[in-house]
Enzyme design. Structure first.
Site, mmCIF file in Angstrom:
data_model
loop_
_atom_site.group_PDB
_atom_site.id
_atom_site.type_symbol
_atom_site.label_atom_id
_atom_site.label_comp_id
_atom_site.label_asym_id
_atom_site.label_seq_id
_atom_site.Cartn_x
_atom_site.Cartn_y
_atom_site.Cartn_z
ATOM 1 N N TYR A 1 0.941 -1.135 0.041
ATOM 2 C CA TYR A 1 0.069 -0.016 0.074
ATOM 3 C C TYR A 1 0.995 1.140 0.129
ATOM 4 O O TYR A 1 2.085 1.285 -0.018
ATOM 5 C CB TYR A 1 -1.011 -0.120 1.327
ATOM 6 C CG TYR A 1 -1.968 -1.254 0.979
ATOM 7 C CD1 TYR A 1 -2.738 -1.424 -0.040
ATOM 8 C CD2 TYR A 1 -1.880 -2.150 1.900
ATOM 9 C CE1 TYR A 1 -3.698 -2.516 -0.390
ATOM 10 C CE2 TYR A 1 -2.965 -3.229 2.007
ATOM 11 C CZ TYR A 1 -3.799 -3.573 0.624
ATOM 12 O OH TYR A 1 -4.455 -4.450 0.565
ATOM 13 N N GLY B 1 -4.429 -13.582 12.525
ATOM 14 C CA GLY B 1 -5.474 -13.019 11.799
ATOM 15 C C GLY B 1 -6.427 -14.084 11.519
ATOM 16 O O GLY B 1 -7.634 -14.005 12.199
#
Length: 372
Positions: free
Chosen positions: A186, A330
């Protein structure tokens, strides 16, 4: 006692254990990226984590890489996050929110017709970029990325201020801290990458120049909150979103190591609360955590969180050895809202359903059973 169950402090923040909930995009925000009561319930269920790092959250309307991800740039979004934070705190948990700008990882279809922003308008790899959207039939799927355009210096500084505003909004929402998402290809990692960042000005070229965007973001966020309430996520060897040269094990390896040693030392100098080391390549079975920690640990003396492809046993070993201070999970937290309790008693563990990871409603989101 399992080392993961020992308490830990990040500045004045006292955590009940060393098990963090990793930021996992679930694409279930309400209209216009506003967190909902369902989101608050989801995070409340997982409040027994030592620290919840909430999912990637857009700092700007120009940041979207996943449709239906939350934002934190509009007052309505701030109000939604306030409800989430209250729910987590009422259940005894601690909450950071991950500040996110997708940069070139986007499409005009998610940006109201605009071209995605990037360091230098590199567009020869659009097929490798991971952009997702919701279909009219309710299914959630990967969609095509659009060509990006290079940011002007003025746009770079404006984006830095968007991160500052997002941090201010986090404070207003009662959130305990923020994590700067400088991983997974990103925008901040795009600037760090000599592969993606081909600028010839003060934001490109040398390591110092490529790190300038992240440095400015940190300094802007520190205008809104103490350094100990700030974390940064890094994924030095991430191939996800074509973040680095695929030949990272060859000529690109030395540049990657030098870049991230510099960044870790830079972040250590600011005294931030933690560094989140993400082994993104572990998703595809190519585990890089040893060499990631080899780069980061010597240069960062604060709390280090390891994440990516680790078993519970491997996680405990990292903590015992002092290579990491905390470990984030996660997918395990998607399926096990009371993961800390399950680790404490050695299971059993629910298996996550990948078909309900993104989009949808409570199914595959808040309906995973807890113990008892």
């Amino acid at each position: 006692m399992n080392a993961l169950l020992q308490p830990l402090s990040i500045g004045p923040l006292h955590l009940s254990n060393r098990i963090a909930m990793a930021p996992v995009t679930r694409a279930r925000a309400g209209a216009n990226g506003v967190p909902t009561a369902l989101n608050a319930h989801y995070y409340r269920q997982r409040a027994s984590a030592g620290l919840i790092i909430a999912e990637a959250t857009n700092v700007s309307p120009m940041s979207a890489a996943f449709e239906d991800a939350p934002g934190i740039h509009h007052p309505d979004q701030v109000a939604g996050w306030k409800d989430v934070a209250s729910a987590v705190h009422e259940a005894g948990g601690k909450l950071f929110v991950q500040l996110w700008h997708g940069g070139r990882i986007s499409t005009y279809a998610l940006l109201d017709g605009a071209a995605p922003l990037s360091p230098s308008g590199m567009n020869d790899d659009l097929g490798l970029l991971q952009v997702y959207g919701a279909l009219r039939n309710g299914y959630y799927t990967r969609i095509a990325a659009s060509p990006s355009r290079a940011m002007s210096v003025e746009e770079i500084h404006a984006t830095v201020q968007e991160f500052r505003t997002a941090a201010r909004h986090a404070v207003l929402a009662g959130i305990d801290g923020v994590e700067i998402h400088a991983a997974n290809g990103y925008l901040p990692q795009q600037f760090l990458s000599s592969h993606v960042n081909r600028r010839q000005d003060q934001f490109g070229g040398s390591i110092e120049n490529r790190a300038r965007f992240l440095r400015l973001i940190i300094e802007a966020v520190l205008q809104e909150m103490p350094a100990v309430q700030v974390g940064v996520r890094l994924s030095p060897f991430a191939l996800y979103n074509n973040a680095i040269d695929a030949d990272a094990d060859g000529p690109g390896d030395s540049d990657t190591r030098a870049t991230y040693a510099y960044v870790a030392q830079m972040l250590n100098g600011y005294g931030i609360g933690y560094l989140h080391a993400a082994d993104t390549n572990a998703w595809s079975g190519n585990k890089d955590m040893p060499r990631i920690l080899e780069i980061l640990r010597p240069h960062f003396k604060g709390v280090l969180i390891a994440n990516g492809g680790l078993s519970f046993e491997q996680a405990e070993q990292l903590v015992v050895a002092g290579q990491a201070d905390m470990v984030a999970f996660g997918r395990q937290y998607i399926a096990n809202p009371d993961l800390a309790a399950r680790i404490a008693q050695g299971g059993p563990f629910n298996e996550p359903d990948p078909f309900t990871f993104y989009g949808g409603d409570d199914i595959g989101y808040t309906d995973y059973p807890a113990l008892n």
